[in-house]
Design an enzyme around this catalytic site. Structure first.
Site, PDB file in Angstrom:
ATOM      1  N   SER A 170       0.843  -1.184   0.000  1.00  0.00           N
ATOM      2  CA  SER A 170       0.000   0.000   0.000  1.00  0.00           C
ATOM      3  C   SER A 170       0.894   1.254   0.000  1.00  0.00           C
ATOM      4  O   SER A 170       1.853   1.308  -0.773  1.00  0.00           O
ATOM      5  CB  SER A 170      -0.948  -0.071   1.193  1.00  0.00           C
TER       6      SER A 170
ATOM      7  N   ASP B 143      -8.664  -5.931  -5.730  1.00  0.00           N
ATOM      8  CA  ASP B 143      -8.324  -4.774  -4.900  1.00  0.00           C
ATOM      9  C   ASP B 143      -8.706  -3.473  -5.601  1.00  0.00           C
ATOM     10  O   ASP B 143      -8.155  -3.160  -6.644  1.00  0.00           O
ATOM     11  CB  ASP B 143      -6.816  -4.789  -4.613  1.00  0.00           C
TER      12      ASP B 143
ATOM     13  N   HIS C  75      -6.230  -6.646  -1.317  1.00  0.00           N
ATOM     14  CA  HIS C  75      -5.188  -5.675  -0.998  1.00  0.00           C
ATOM     15  C   HIS C  75      -4.010  -6.338  -0.260  1.00  0.00           C
ATOM     16  O   HIS C  75      -4.225  -7.047   0.726  1.00  0.00           O
ATOM     17  CB  HIS C  75      -5.816  -4.575  -0.137  1.00  0.00           C
TER      18      HIS C  75
END
Ligand SMILES: *[C@@H]1O[C@H](CO)[C@@H](O)[C@H](O)[C@H]1NC(C)=O
Ligand SMILES: *[C@@H]1O[C@H](CO)[C@@H](O)[C@H](O)[C@H]1NC(C)=O
Ligand SMILES: *[C@@H]1O[C@H](CO)[C@@H](O)[C@H](O)[C@H]1NC(C)=O
Ligand SMILES: *[C@@H]1O[C@H](CO)[C@@H](O)[C@H](O)[C@H]1NC(C)=O
Ligand SMILES: *[C@@H]1O[C@H](CO)[C@@H](O)[C@H](O)[C@H]1NC(C)=O
Ligand SMILES: *[C@@H]1O[C@H](CO)[C@@H](O)[C@H](O)[C@H]1NC(C)=O
Ligand SMILES: *[C@@H]1O[C@H](CO)[C@@H](O)[C@H](O)[C@H]1NC(C)=O
Length: 494
Positions: free
Chosen positions: A168, A426, A451
């Protein structure tokens, strides 16, 4: 990265899989989560200013494990994202698996202004002290730390390659670390790294469109029903105060919606629930942080389709996230969702304020909804909306083009040795690098992946796609390590 102590991936919600014990699926070995030592490293407050208070230092928290390390082995360095590094330690299981395989030293570095790495102690998160929170400063912290580690751990600093890992925003940082300091890191594994989105280089209508798509993929009736629910709320809101009161009662809100701004905020709070269910759409339940069942998109969609009216439908999905403890008598909107420069909202956690500041300055997350390409009420989140919030909250104006200027925009081909992995479930994936850039900058897709799925500990329910992607990652990282080692030996001898 929503919360109950929930750090977000984007802002607020990251859930931490319990990884005390994990089993690799491809072989039969069982790896125990290695013990780590907590250290505090003296960092310059301001790496780029010799004259001012930059001369001062602060303590950066660093978790180090030498459980698998053999002298001369590589260093695996996690570039901490927005939240306490201890949470990330628990979530990122795969890196430990790999560390065992490569006999690597494991280092997890905390990002300045988060967790315990507070440059100005308890006064850190205040308008006058925010100026030293930048991506550049955080990367410089990591670079200085890496220099120290290689000297301390490798007799000859030239013989221990460092590999950066991140998921991320952490993946954005590991990418940038490789771009900016290729002398220090031999390669980067960047999982679900929305590098292009963060630099403002993607259209602002993809995130929530892909959330919608996840629900549509499971059952096309689901987004239709969600739209019906919002349409019912709009109809009631059109009736004024009475209508807002009815929405509040039926949505079980602790305090009644007062005006249109409250309504918009509630819509965003609802939207965030769907977003989290989509990004955490894993084949197994997670329970460290909010409890979510396996495949929460399927699960919430199934519940939603059984509901008796539109508002009840929406309530089902919202309850799965915000009432995961099953003990709430009503929903406290203001506790779950703080409006900020990140359209997915911020939480009440201290780190969420730092994240708000980052999205008010360098990090761009302008994602809107329109009820056409997505299932949510029209809500334009523009540069103007963002700037107005940022000036009021922090006295700063965002500089939209800066991150792209500073970190190579969409032209990464002069770099090398970066893996961009993304799960096709995601909703953040289209903010990242989805095409191979060169022979050594590769984009790997995890079909059926959520994710940062590849970085999580392997699980018996993992789809074959994530197992294969992890194998590819291990193979590439092995190549980077041997290339770095050979090159250094060659230049050392010559
Ligand atoms: C590395 O950092 C530690 C802690 O700040 C310090 O004690 C040590 O002297 C440093 N080592 C080198 C080689 O810079
Ligand atoms: C959930 O939906 C996905 C497709 O979106 C499917 O692959 C998976 O098997 C479903 N799982 C369950 C438990 O229904
Ligand atoms: C939370 O879940 C419990 C158990 O299902 C339920 O009794 C309660 O009404 C829910 N609270 C809200 C606000 O929906
Ligand atoms: C609900 O349960 C959680 C965890 O079990 C607890 O921390 C929380 O205080 C409870 N909340 C209420 C409103 O009872
Ligand atoms: C979304 O669009 C549909 C028409 O496609 C409309 O009926 C509905 O009222 C709209 N919903 C909102 C919340 O604007
Ligand atoms: C990128 O290249 C790798 C092989 O190096 C391949 O496995 C992968 O599928 C490629 N990615 C894309 C998006 O084409
Ligand atoms: C997989 O995930 C589930 C749910 O978090 C967990 O109970 C299980 O122990 C995990 N590990 C394996 C090896 O399946």
């Amino acid at each position: 990265m929503a919360t109950v102590d929930v750090v977000t991936v984007r802002r607020s919600v990251v859930y931490f899989a319990v990884t005390l014990l994990f089993v690799t699926v491809s072989c039969v070995s069982v790896t125990r989560d290695p013990p780590y030592e907590t250290r505090y490293f003296h960092q310059y407050l301001d790496h780029f200013n010799f004259a001012s208070r930059g001369a001062g230092t602060f303590k950066e928290r660093v978790l180090v494990s030498d459980a698998f390390w053999r002298s001369g082995g590589p260093i695996f360095f996690y570039t901490g994202n927005e939240g306490p590094i201890t949470r990330l330690w628990n979530e990122i299981g795969f890196m430990k698996d790999l560390a065992e395989q490569f006999e690597a030293l494991i280092v997890f570095a905390e990002h300045r202004y988060y967790g315990e790495s507070l440059p100005f102690g308890e006064n850190t998160i205040s308008q006058e002290n925010m100026g030293l929170l930048t991506v550049e400063q955080a990367l410089a912290d990591y670079a200085v730390l890496i220099t120290n580690l290689t000297v301390s751990y490798c007799q000859d600093p030239d013989v221990c390659p460092v590999i950066a890992f991140g998921g991320s925003y952490g993946g954005v940082l590991s990418t940038f670390l490789r771009l900016k300091y290729p002398n220090l890191v031999a390669g980067a594994l960047a999982s679900s790294a929305n590098v292009y989105m963060s630099a403002g280089l993607t259209p602002g209508n993809q995130l929530f469109q892909d959330v919608t798509e996840d629900f549509r993929r499971y059952n096309p009736r689901c987004p239709d029903r969600v739209r019906e629910g919002f349409a019912e709320m709009e109809r009631l809101a059109g009736q004024g105060e009475q209508g807002l009161h009815e929405i509040s009662t039926r949505m079980k809100l602790c305090s009644s919606l007062q005006d249109h701004a409250d309504l918009v905020n509630m819509y965003r709070w609802v939207r965030e629930a769907f977003t989290v269910l989509a990004m955490e759409d894993l084949p197994y339940a997670i329970s460290n942080g909010p409890f979510l069942p396996a495949y929460p998109v399927n699960a919430s969609c199934n519940l939603l389709l059984k509901a008796t009216d539109g508002i009840e439908e929406i309530l089902q999905a919202v309850g799965m996230l915000y009432n995961f403890t099953s003990n709430l008598s009503c929903f406290d909107l203001h506790e779950d969702f703080v409006p900020c420069a990140d359209p997915t909202g911020c939480s009440l956690m201290p780190g969420a304020k730092a994240w708000d500041y980052q999205t008010c300055t360098e990090i761009s997350l302008l994602e809107s909804t329109d009820n056409v390409t997505d299932m949510f009420p029209p809500d334009a989140f523009t540069e103007e909306t963002r700037a107005a919030h940022c000036r009021e909250r922090w006295g700063v104006t965002p500089r939209p083009g800066w991150l792209a200027t500073q970190f190579w925009g969409k032209d990464l081909k002069a770099s090398s040795n970066i893996i961009f992995s993304n799960g096709d479930l995601d909703p953040w994936r289209r903010g990242g690098v989805l095409q191979n850039v060169s022979s050594s900058i590769v984009a790997l897709e995890i079909q059926g992946g959520a994710h940062i799925m590849d970085l999580r500990a392997p699980n018996a329910t993992d789809p074959l796609s994530v197992i294969r992607v992890r194998q590819q990652e291990a193979h590439l990282i092995g190549q980077w390590i041997s290339e770095a080692t050979n090159q250094k030996e060659a230049s050392g001898n010559g």
